[in-house]
Design a protein around this motif. Structure first.
Motif, short mmCIF file in Angstrom:
data_model
loop_
_atom_site.label_atom_id
_atom_site.label_comp_id
_atom_site.label_asym_id
_atom_site.label_seq_id
_atom_site.Cartn_x
_atom_site.Cartn_y
_atom_site.Cartn_z
N PHE A 289 4.41 -1.64 3.03
CA PHE A 289 3.58 -2.81 3.30
C PHE A 289 3.00 -2.75 4.70
O PHE A 289 1.99 -3.40 4.98
N TYR B 125 12.57 -5.70 -4.46
CA TYR B 125 11.98 -4.53 -3.84
C TYR B 125 12.97 -3.78 -2.96
O TYR B 125 13.92 -4.33 -2.43
N GLN C 204 0.58 -14.79 4.95
CA GLN C 204 -0.52 -15.75 4.94
C GLN C 204 -0.88 -16.15 3.52
O GLN C 204 -1.18 -17.31 3.24
N GLY D 278 -1.80 -6.07 -0.28
CA GLY D 278 -1.79 -6.63 1.07
C GLY D 278 -0.69 -6.05 1.93
O GLY D 278 0.31 -5.58 1.43
N GLY D 279 -0.88 -6.09 3.22
CA GLY D 279 0.13 -5.66 4.16
C GLY D 279 1.09 -6.81 4.41
O GLY D 279 1.00 -7.88 3.84
N ALA D 280 2.01 -6.57 5.32
CA ALA D 280 3.08 -7.54 5.56
C ALA D 280 2.55 -8.90 5.99
O ALA D 280 2.94 -9.94 5.46
N GLU D 281 1.63 -8.89 6.96
CA GLU D 281 1.13 -10.18 7.45
C GLU D 281 0.32 -10.89 6.39
O GLU D 281 0.35 -12.10 6.26
N GLU D 282 -0.43 -10.10 5.65
CA GLU D 282 -1.30 -10.68 4.64
C GLU D 282 -0.48 -11.42 3.61
O GLU D 282 -0.86 -12.50 3.15
N ILE D 283 0.66 -10.83 3.24
CA ILE D 283 1.50 -11.49 2.24
C ILE D 283 1.96 -12.85 2.75
O ILE D 283 1.93 -13.84 2.04
N ARG E 253 1.07 -16.37 1.05
CA ARG E 253 2.07 -17.32 0.60
C ARG E 253 1.81 -18.72 1.15
O ARG E 253 1.84 -19.71 0.43
N ILE F 178 3.03 -10.62 -8.06
CA ILE F 178 3.45 -9.23 -7.92
C ILE F 178 2.74 -8.66 -6.70
O ILE F 178 1.52 -8.52 -6.71
N TYR F 179 3.50 -8.36 -5.68
CA TYR F 179 2.91 -7.81 -4.46
C TYR F 179 2.94 -6.29 -4.56
O TYR F 179 4.01 -5.70 -4.63
N ILE F 180 1.80 -5.67 -4.50
CA ILE F 180 1.74 -4.23 -4.65
C ILE F 180 1.34 -3.60 -3.32
O ILE F 180 0.21 -3.79 -2.87
N PRO F 181 2.25 -2.87 -2.67
CA PRO F 181 1.92 -2.35 -1.33
C PRO F 181 0.93 -1.20 -1.34
O PRO F 181 0.07 -1.11 -0.49
N ARG F 182 1.07 -0.28 -2.28
CA ARG F 182 0.21 0.90 -2.30
C ARG F 182 -0.02 1.30 -3.75
O ARG F 182 0.64 0.81 -4.64
N ASP F 183 -0.91 2.26 -3.95
CA ASP F 183 -1.14 2.77 -5.30
C ASP F 183 -1.37 1.60 -6.26
O ASP F 183 -0.79 1.55 -7.36
N ASN G 116 8.73 -5.71 -10.38
CA ASN G 116 7.63 -6.64 -10.12
C ASN G 116 8.03 -7.73 -9.15
O ASN G 116 7.21 -8.25 -8.41
N LEU H 284 9.52 -8.78 6.98
CA LEU H 284 9.73 -8.84 5.53
C LEU H 284 11.23 -8.99 5.30
O LEU H 284 12.02 -8.66 6.17
N GLY I 66 -0.75 -1.33 5.21
CA GLY I 66 -2.00 -2.02 4.90
C GLY I 66 -2.70 -2.45 6.16
O GLY I 66 -2.07 -2.85 7.13
#
Lengths: 279, 424, 327
Positions: free
Chosen positions: A231, A223, B53, B46-51, B55, B74-79, A218, A64, A234
């Motif tokens: 991240f 970030y 992919q 999504g996690g790091a890899e998911e983001i 994209r 808007i990428y939301i990691p948690r919550d 956002n 990242l 996940g």
């Protein structure tokens, strides 16, 4: 002063035993960060030296845009710390030394503001910032620091100031110095150990803050490192979360703070010597 | 005297700095360009890899097809839901967002979602061809007559089998005819104590609350909730029987390790480490490509009387009710939906499932099994208060059941009353 | 370049402007009050606390009062709130078993972790106040855990306290001691959380105590020593009174903090409701069930409880805490 050898021995022993307890998290983090993805979860602390995967650090950083995240985090943390330390000590000085009507009530109110869990104030706070149009900027995380920041710093500083003898200040006030000058030239230097402690604690709190950045930012480019870190939690396609990368980044995040602490704590030693005052 | 002079100097300095800084600020804010033209925001998890992919495989394709629209992610990691709800509360909801099917009734009831019925009705775009979707999963996106989103994935649970452990124990791989009895039988033979210390080192199976016990209830011909969603059926003998069977996998038949061992060694990690022979996982899970393991994918066993059922987890894409330009949002929504369905597997559409091998070659061997499983897959029947339901179910029923604190019937009695109160 | 200016330049500019504006307000308050013939001391006092007052009015009053108002409504976050009077409070006290459980759990946790944490951090600070070799290294080691985000420590302790095979139990077993079930055993859940909290407590609190200990004038110690006071007597009559303001601080902060503990309990699953902490209950009701009005009511009940405890402590401390310049 420690006079006897046995006393010293006991102290070393206690220190050593305690140190093991306190080192565990770091050692665990370090070890996990050097494991491969499959072993990251396992309980064994043991690692063969040949299997150390130092590239985890590089991979995690590359996964990242952490350079950008680092800069963002530094930006927010440094500004917020500066704001908090100065405004908190200023306000605390007011509470500690000056008599004004309503002082006790206001102080209790100060304490009460800390007693509400942030989960319920989140929505109205967000609405506030939205109203000034500053959502998705760094401002919500920075601007609040000028207003005393977290009440807990004000409380801490007040207690500290109340423990300092008044003679010095009284001398200065008799000479006509304004409150602010006394604050700047006398209280702050006297409170150096406190200031350092506060800088440290404020820095760490801001550095590790997660909920604030999550809610107010956002744009991915804004970030912070804590967000980036999460991240790795996940799981994708049934794969386990990337604990090893998460630990690698957590270790990296901890290092600067520890360095700051290591050098700051020496200042505690030089700390406050009030001997001059009582002469 | 001292004070005034000191203050006097500082006033001048202060005024100057303000003027300067204000000028700078004005300059800068003038420089900030609000992207003119149409904008669409989408929130994803999504996690790091998911983001990454997301994209490259999804975002790039959508952007290509909508070159004049500014698409912000808007990428939301948690919550995830905290952030989403906060944005909604402030009147700034993202136009599009992920939502797993469990949440759809809750959000629909609270008026956060756009009803897509009339948009989809006349539209012959294949992405929204409802007849192509597996009906069992679309049902959770319907609420009181409206349709509030469509799924982009439908992961049925399948059985991953470690071939080597089967060979070592001399057990045949599942032949598609397995029922509970054969499953337990195989499990017993696959659970072996290799080093003679009285504790098994290889297990036939592993559970920890996953797979959901409801799956076994369905295989037994029952259901936890009545069809109209008004009555809790937890006390039905079929329900209780299935739940007890589930718990017995650890307690009675001992083909699955106790929860302590799972906490210690990890859940899927146990399978990956080659210590567990059979694992029930989502079809897309990469458990069949773990290096060093030879894994076959089979269907989950059928119930005692042969009924087949498997749990399907799915999540979808919804449009916010408060979105400004609904037409634009809808078009973008379709594009995203289609793109994601071509990325995440298995897609909830029959036409895409038929091409599973092409879309994801790594799953080619398992494709047939996955497709068959999709014909009898079922999601939970979701209610508006699904979160409370899940908490009560987990805390008052599943957890104590798996720990062996009490038997299924006793726990069911207690949990039923609480659950029933949610349905008022 | 433009982008960077926009990302960082603008907030920085606003930051500086706000700082300057706040400073101006302080000055303005002072002048204003003096014009109204308020005494110098009172005017200075108010001027100095102006930043906080402003912050209170702008950032705290609105959210806090809003949450109070919300506590009398049904609010699902996604829809406007609707007034329901005392319904939420009635539900808390009569119809919510989770409330009682959460209160009990949180109270038990606080009752154990606050005193233990204070003693632990004070002892640690005293140990680290001595002039042993490499004291800097020792101090850094003791501080390490508090640098880590709560999530990491939660993960770590979950792993450490695994009943079979976890490091802690392996150690206990090796020493011949019984091995508790920790997070898997309802009886041991709270002690497990307390244990976890000790590590963090040592860190930050130790730093503060260290600063306070350093602030005790050396001559006081020497004078007492000359008078023949032993170590314990010196501790009781010199050290403790001198750092008593900071002890009070830790006591109150400990109460406030431990009653609101959140991240670790969220992260660690415990059997049934044995680990249901109050703020987790609030979070769940507010954010998972989207019953924010009820969550606010829960939060206000908590606030009242903590407030009462704090006032009791403050009242009791008046005779015990020694302020050098007691006014």
């Amino acid at each position: 002063m420690i006079r006897s050898v046995t006393a010293k021995g006991v102290i070393y022993l206690l220190l050593a035993v305690g140190a093991v307890f306190f080192l565990v998290p770091f050692v665990w983090m370090l070890v996990t960060s050097l494991k491969g993805p499959e072993q990251a979860y396992q309980l064994t602390l043991g690692l063969k030296p040949s299997e150390l995967r130092w590239q985890n650090y590089r991979d995690a950083w590359a996964a990242l845009p952490f350079t950008r995240f680092l800069f963002n985090t530094l930006f927010i943390t440094v500004t917020a710390t500066v704001g908090q330390v100065f405004s908190a000590t200023l306000v605390a000085y007011g509470f500690a030394r000056f008599r004004f009507p309503g002082r006790r009530v206001l102080f209790v109110i100060l304490l009460s503001t800390m007693m509400i869990p942030s989960v319920v104030t989140l929505v109205p706070t967000f609405l506030l910032w939205r109203w000034v149009g500053l959502i998705d900027t760094f401002d919500p995380l920075m601007l609040g620091s000028w207003f005393g920041g977290n009440a807990f710093f004000i409380f801490l500083a007040r207690q500290f100031f109340m423990g300092i003898p008044v003679e010095l200040e009284e001398a200065a006030r008799l000479e006509g110095a304004s409150a602010v000058r006394v604050y700047w030239h006398i209280m702050l230097p006297l409170a150096k150990p406190l200031m350092l402690a506060m800088v440290l604690i404020a820095f760490v709190a801001q550095w590790n803050d997660f909920l604030g950045p999550l809610v107010f930012l956002n744009d991915f480019d804004k970030y912070t490192m804590t967000l980036g870190l999460r991240f790795f939690e996940g799981s994708f396609m049934g794969e386990a979360p990337k604990w090893h990368w998460m630990m690698a980044m957590t270790t990296l995040m901890a290092l600067p703070v520890l360095l700051i602490f290591f050098f700051a704590q020496r200042r505690f030693v030089e700390g406050v010597s009030l001997t001059g005052m009582k002469g | 005297m001292l004070r005034v002079r000191a203050l006097g100097i500082s006033i001048g300095g202060v005024v100057f700095s303000i003027a300067f800084v204000a000028a700078v600020a004005v300059c800068l804010s003038g420089c900030r360009r609000q992207p003119a033209g149409p904008r669409v925001t989408i929130a994803v998890w999504g996690g790091a890899e998911e983001i990454d992919q997301f994209r490259s495989r999804v975002l790039a394709s959508v952007r290509r097809q909508m070159p004049n629209v500014s698409i912000e992610v808007i990428y939301i990691p948690r919550d995830y839901h905290v952030k989403l709800a906060t944005l909604m509360a402030a009147g700034q909801p993202p136009d599009l967002f992920y939502l797993s099917d469990e949440y759809v009734p809750q959000y629909a009831e609270l008026g956060a979602l756009l009803d897509l019925t009339r948009w989809i009705e006349g539209d012959d775009d294949p992405a929204v061809d409802l007849s192509d979707y597996y009906p069992s999963i679309v049902s959770n996106y319907r609420w009181e007559g409206g349709l509030y989103g469509l799924p982009w994935i439908a992961q049925p649970v399948v059985l991953f089998c470690n071939e080597q452990l089967f060979t070592e124990a001399g057990v045949e791989l599942p032949d598609g005819q397995w029922r509970w009895a054969e499953f337990v039988e195989a499990g017993k033979r696959l659970t072996r104590d290799l080093d003679g210390d009285g504790l098994p080192d290889r297990w036939g199976f592993v559970i920890n609350g996953w797979p959901p016990f409801e799956m076994f209830v369905w295989q037994n011909g029952g259901d936890t909730l009545s069809a109209d969603g008004k009555h809790v059926r937890l006390l039905d003998p079929k329900c209780v029987g299935a739940a007890q069977f589930y718990a017995d996998l650890i307690g009675e038949y001992q083909i699955a390790p106790p929860l302590d061992v799972v906490t210690e060694q990890g859940f899927s990690e146990l399978f990956r480490a080659g210590k567990v022979a059979m694992f029930m996982g989502g079809a897309a899970d990469e458990l069949d490509s773990v290096p060093g393991l030879k894994v076959s994918v089979r269907e989950v066993p059928a119930g005692a009387d042969g009924s087949r059922a498997t749990f399907v987890w799915n999540a979808g894409l919804c449009i916010s009710r408060g979105t400004a330009d609904k037409e634009l949002a809808y078009r973008t929504w379709k594009l995203f939906l289609d793109a994601i369905q071509h990325w995440k597997i298995p897609a909830p559409r029959r036409s895409l499932a038929a091409r599973l091998e092409t879309i994801e070659p790594r799953k080619a061997r398992a494709a047939e099994v996955i497709r068959t499983s999709m014909t009898y897959m079922r999601p939970f029947r979701v209610i508006a208060r699904q979160r409370q339901w899940d908490t009560i179910m987990a805390e008052e029923f599943e957890e104590p059941l798996l720990r062996g604190a009490a038997d299924a019937r006793t726990l069911a009695r207690q949990a039923s009353t609480e659950l029933q109160m949610l349905l008022r | 370049m433009h982008r960077n200016l926009e990302l960082y330049g603008a907030p920085l500019a606003r930051f500086i402007v706000v700082g300057v504006v706040v400073a101006l307000c302080c000055w303005g308050v002072y002048r204003l009050l003096r014009r109204f013939r308020v005494g110098d001391e009172a005017a200075s006092g108010y001027a100095l606390i102006t930043p906080w007052l402003l912050g209170l009015l702008i950032f705290a009053a609105y959210p806090i009062l809003f949450s109070l108002v919300l506590s009398f409504t049904r609010y699902s976050v996604l829809q406007p709130p609707e007034f329901v009077g005392l319904e939420n409070y009635r539900r808390i006290f009569t119809a919510d078993p989770n409330f009682r459980v959460a209160m009990k759990v949180t109270f038990a946790f606080a009752a154990l972790s606050v005193p233990l944490g204070m003693v632990a951090s004070l002892l640690t600070a005293m140990l680290l106040n001595t002039n042993v070799r490499l004291v800097g290294v020792w101090r850094t080691i003791y501080y390490m855990p508090s640098v880590l985000p709560a999530v990491s420590t939660a993960l770590l302790w979950r792993w450490l306290l695994v009943p079979r095979g976890g490091l802690v139990n392996k150690l206990l077993g090796g020493l011949g001691l019984p091995e508790p079930g920790w997070f898997n055993d309802p009886q041991w859940v709270i002690p497990a959380f307390v244990l976890m909290s000790l590590q963090g407590a040592a860190g930050n609190n130790m730093v503060i105590f260290l600063a306070a200990l350093k602030g005790v004038p050396a001559q006081l110690h020497e004078a007492a020593h000359i008078d023949g006071a032993g170590w314990w007597a010196r501790f009781r009559h010199v050290t403790i009174p001198q750092i008593s303001p900071v002890i009070l601080y830790h006591l109150i902060m400990g109460i406030i903090g431990s009653m609101q503990v959140f991240t670790q309990p969220m992260f660690i699953r415990t059997p049934g409701r044995s680990g249901l902490f109050y703020s987790v209950h609030i979070y769940r009701t507010g954010w998972e069930y989207l019953q924010m009005g009820y969550a606010c009511a829960l939060a206000w009940v908590l606030l009242i409880v903590i407030l009462i405890l704090t006032c009791l402590v403050l009242r009791g401390s008046r005779s015990l805490v020694y302020y050098e310049a007691a006014k």
